[in-house]
Design a protein around this motif. Structure first.
Motif, short mmCIF file in Angstrom:
data_model
loop_
_atom_site.label_atom_id
_atom_site.label_comp_id
_atom_site.label_asym_id
_atom_site.label_seq_id
_atom_site.Cartn_x
_atom_site.Cartn_y
_atom_site.Cartn_z
N TRP A 1 -9.20 7.67 -0.09
CA TRP A 1 -8.37 6.86 0.81
C TRP A 1 -9.28 6.02 1.70
O TRP A 1 -10.29 6.51 2.21
N ASP A 2 -8.92 4.77 1.93
CA ASP A 2 -9.77 3.86 2.70
C ASP A 2 -9.48 3.94 4.20
O ASP A 2 -9.16 2.93 4.84
N TYR A 3 -9.59 5.14 4.73
CA TYR A 3 -9.43 5.35 6.17
C TYR A 3 -10.70 5.98 6.73
O TYR A 3 -11.30 6.85 6.08
N LEU B 1 -10.38 12.16 -1.08
CA LEU B 1 -9.14 11.69 -1.70
C LEU B 1 -9.22 10.24 -2.15
O LEU B 1 -8.32 9.74 -2.84
N MET C 1 0.84 -1.19 0.00
CA MET C 1 0.00 0.00 0.00
C MET C 1 0.88 1.25 0.00
O MET C 1 1.87 1.31 0.72
N ASN C 2 0.52 2.22 -0.84
CA ASN C 2 1.28 3.47 -0.88
C ASN C 2 1.13 4.22 0.43
O ASN C 2 0.07 4.22 1.05
N PHE D 1 -10.63 12.12 3.70
CA PHE D 1 -10.27 10.79 3.22
C PHE D 1 -11.23 10.33 2.12
O PHE D 1 -10.81 9.73 1.12
N ARG E 1 0.37 7.17 2.74
CA ARG E 1 -0.54 8.31 2.62
C ARG E 1 -0.04 9.46 3.47
O ARG E 1 0.08 9.33 4.69
N HIS F 1 -3.39 18.66 -1.13
CA HIS F 1 -4.59 17.91 -0.75
C HIS F 1 -5.58 18.83 -0.01
O HIS F 1 -6.78 18.81 -0.29
#
Length: 280
Positions: free
Chosen positions: A85-87, A83, A1-2, A80, A4, A10
């Motif tokens: 992002w899965d948070y 963007l 995973m990259n 999140f 973050r 952002h």
């Protein structure tokens, strides 16, 4: 995973997104402030689920109120999502309050004292502004919709956050507003303006109300624009007992939100319990 990492790009992109959704400027400012606070705390570390839990723990350890903590977590979840992002950070579970804190509840008597003090001090605009908010239940962000044209027809059409609603203006209030507008030589547009013809910012309204407190003998914790909206809700419900109509007047999409406005004070709640006479 990259890894973050929140960057200034952002944050800027998210701010533009919020503006495109017609979020209030004050809401955008708060969201960005909370995101930057998290980013500063995080430092150079990449975002992980563990550090999100640490951030929530950090806020609790520093004695932030649960409601405040949740309000600081919400902007992060929004960022999140934006963007991709899965948070997600889970909010703290908060039991619904059954009464309002007495030191936060503005009474009708205290409201009248604030008005009288503003008038004695020659603050005609502030007195009329407080009456306008309290007599209609509008949000401070909706003050700019109180225009000469709106007052002349007795209703203001508000368009905020993608929602449209009509605010009805009491006849007596309309007469006072038109008289004030004529005195200020305002023939069109917003009625409540600064001396140089600009819209009144919520921070200025808040500050001007706070300056009345000492002379009016009212606790500063009770004096802020949104509390006038709460007082409107309380007085209206006591008079008509119609929570559905009140929700419409306040512009609430959920009656659950309106219910929060109708919490009794802690003292009144205690008196209700005493009247049950369940202790011998």
């Amino acid at each position: 995973m990259n890894k973050r990492i929140i960057t200034t790009d952002h944050i800027a992109a998210y701010a533009a997104h919020l503006r495109s959704e017609e979020r209030a400027s004050s809401t955008i400012e708060k969201y960005l402030r909370d995101i930057r606070a998290f980013s500063q705390w995080l430092g150079d570390r990449p975002i992980t689920k563990e550090c999100l839990h640490e951030w929530k723990d950090y806020l609790q350890e520093n004695h932030y109120a649960p409601v405040t903590i949740n309000s600081m977590l919400a902007p992060l979840n929004g960022l999140f999502r934006f963007l991709g992002w899965d948070y997600r950070i889970k909010f703290l579970k908060i039991q619904h309050k059954v009464f309002r804190e007495t030191n936060r509840e503005l009474s009708r008597v205290e409201y009248d004292r604030l008005l009288d003090t503003a008038k004695v001090q020659g603050k005609e605009r502030l007195a009329l502004l407080m009456e306008t908010i309290c007599a209609t239940g509008i949000r401070v962000s909706e003050v700019r919709y109180i225009t000469v044209e709106a007052v002349q027809c007795g209703r203001a059409n508000v368009s905020l956050k993608g929602k449209n609603r009509t605010i009805l203006l009491p006849a007596k209030l309309c007469r006072k507003l038109l008289k004030y507008a004529r005195k200020q030589k305002t023939v069109t547009g917003e009625i409540f303006l600064t001396n140089d013809g600009k819209s009144l910012h919520r921070c200025r309204i808040w500050a001007e109300m706070k300056r009345l407190c000492k002379a009016a003998g009212v606790e500063p914790s009770k004096v802020f624009p949104h509390n006038l909206r709460h007082l409107f809700a309380t007085v209206f419900y006591q008079a008509y007992k119609d929570i559905v109509k009140l929700a419409d007047l306040l512009g609430h999409s959920s009656i659950e939100t309106t219910r929060i406005y109708l919490l009794t004070s802690g003292l009144e709640h205690q008196q209700q319990l005493d009247r049950l006479c369940l202790v011998s």
